[in-house]
Design an enzyme around this catalytic site. Structure first.
Site, short mmCIF file in Angstrom:
data_model
loop_
_atom_site.label_atom_id
_atom_site.label_comp_id
_atom_site.label_asym_id
_atom_site.label_seq_id
_atom_site.Cartn_x
_atom_site.Cartn_y
_atom_site.Cartn_z
N HIS A 54 67.27 31.69 72.08
CA HIS A 54 67.16 31.56 70.63
C HIS A 54 68.52 31.17 70.07
O HIS A 54 69.55 31.37 70.71
CB HIS A 54 66.71 32.88 70.01
CG HIS A 54 65.29 33.22 70.30
ND1 HIS A 54 64.59 34.16 69.57
CD2 HIS A 54 64.41 32.75 71.23
CE1 HIS A 54 63.36 34.25 70.03
NE2 HIS A 54 63.22 33.41 71.04
N GLU A 56 70.45 32.49 67.86
CA GLU A 56 71.44 33.58 67.79
C GLU A 56 71.99 33.91 69.18
O GLU A 56 73.19 34.14 69.32
CB GLU A 56 70.81 34.83 67.17
CG GLU A 56 70.42 34.68 65.73
CD GLU A 56 68.99 34.18 65.52
OE1 GLU A 56 68.48 34.35 64.40
OE2 GLU A 56 68.38 33.64 66.46
N CYS A 84 64.72 37.58 65.09
CA CYS A 84 63.61 38.26 65.76
C CYS A 84 64.12 39.58 66.36
O CYS A 84 65.33 39.81 66.43
CB CYS A 84 63.02 37.37 66.84
SG CYS A 84 64.04 37.26 68.34
N CYS A 87 66.81 39.11 69.07
CA CYS A 87 68.10 38.69 68.52
C CYS A 87 68.77 39.81 67.75
O CYS A 87 69.99 39.98 67.83
CB CYS A 87 67.92 37.45 67.66
SG CYS A 87 67.47 35.99 68.65
#
Length: 158
Positions: A54, A56, A84, A87
């Site tokens: 992701h 991040e 999310c 993250c």
């Protein structure tokens, strides 16, 4: 440390980049320390064939490499969307205390991303086996390494 729109614009540009590259979803991120960018990235789940890539996470990894540390205390994270659960966990493990985000979870849901079931699973005490069957077994087998770690004067928490 205060919010600076210029960093959110860079996070948004990273997200927009994925509309061209198709490396993952439209999520971008920037990590800043003392007013300087130490990491920037975007979602690369499809490109890296890695569900953890992701925006991040990619950016946290880059910032850690840039600063030669796993501890991002004193850094701020700018992200194009609310992180999310994975993250959020990584952000907390990295000791980042300030996160600025653009899009809300409902915005991600509207374009097909499904983070809500994870939030619901966590809120529901992690008891929905349709989402994940989470069982504890054989603690006695796994406990010795924890005991040895606790007794090791050279062991370091991360």
């Amino acid at each position: 440390m205060a919010y600076e729109q210029r960093f959110m614009k860079i996070a948004a540009a990273q997200a927009e980049l994925n509309n061209e590259l198709h490396e993952g979803g439209p999520f971008g991120c920037v990590i800043v320390k003392d007013g300087k960018i130490v990491g920037k990235g975007h979602n690369q789940v499809l490109f890296q064939h890695d569900p953890t890539a992701h925006g991040e996470i990619v950016t946290i990894r880059q910032a850690c490499e840039t600063l030669d540390t796993y501890d991002l205390t004193g850094c701020e994270l700018y992200t194009s969307a609310y992180p999310c659960p994975m993250c959020l966990g990584a952000i907390m493990w990295a000791n980042i205390k300030t996160v600025y985000y653009g899009n809300a979870p409902a915005d991600a849901t509207k374009i097909g991303f499904r983070d809500d079931f994870m939030y619901d699973f966590i809120k529901g005490g992690q008891r929905d086996s349709a989402v994940l069957n989470l069982e504890q077994h054989d603690r006695d087998i796994t406990q010795p390494s924890f005991v040895r770690f606790a007794q090791d004067a050279n062991a370091q928490l991360y």
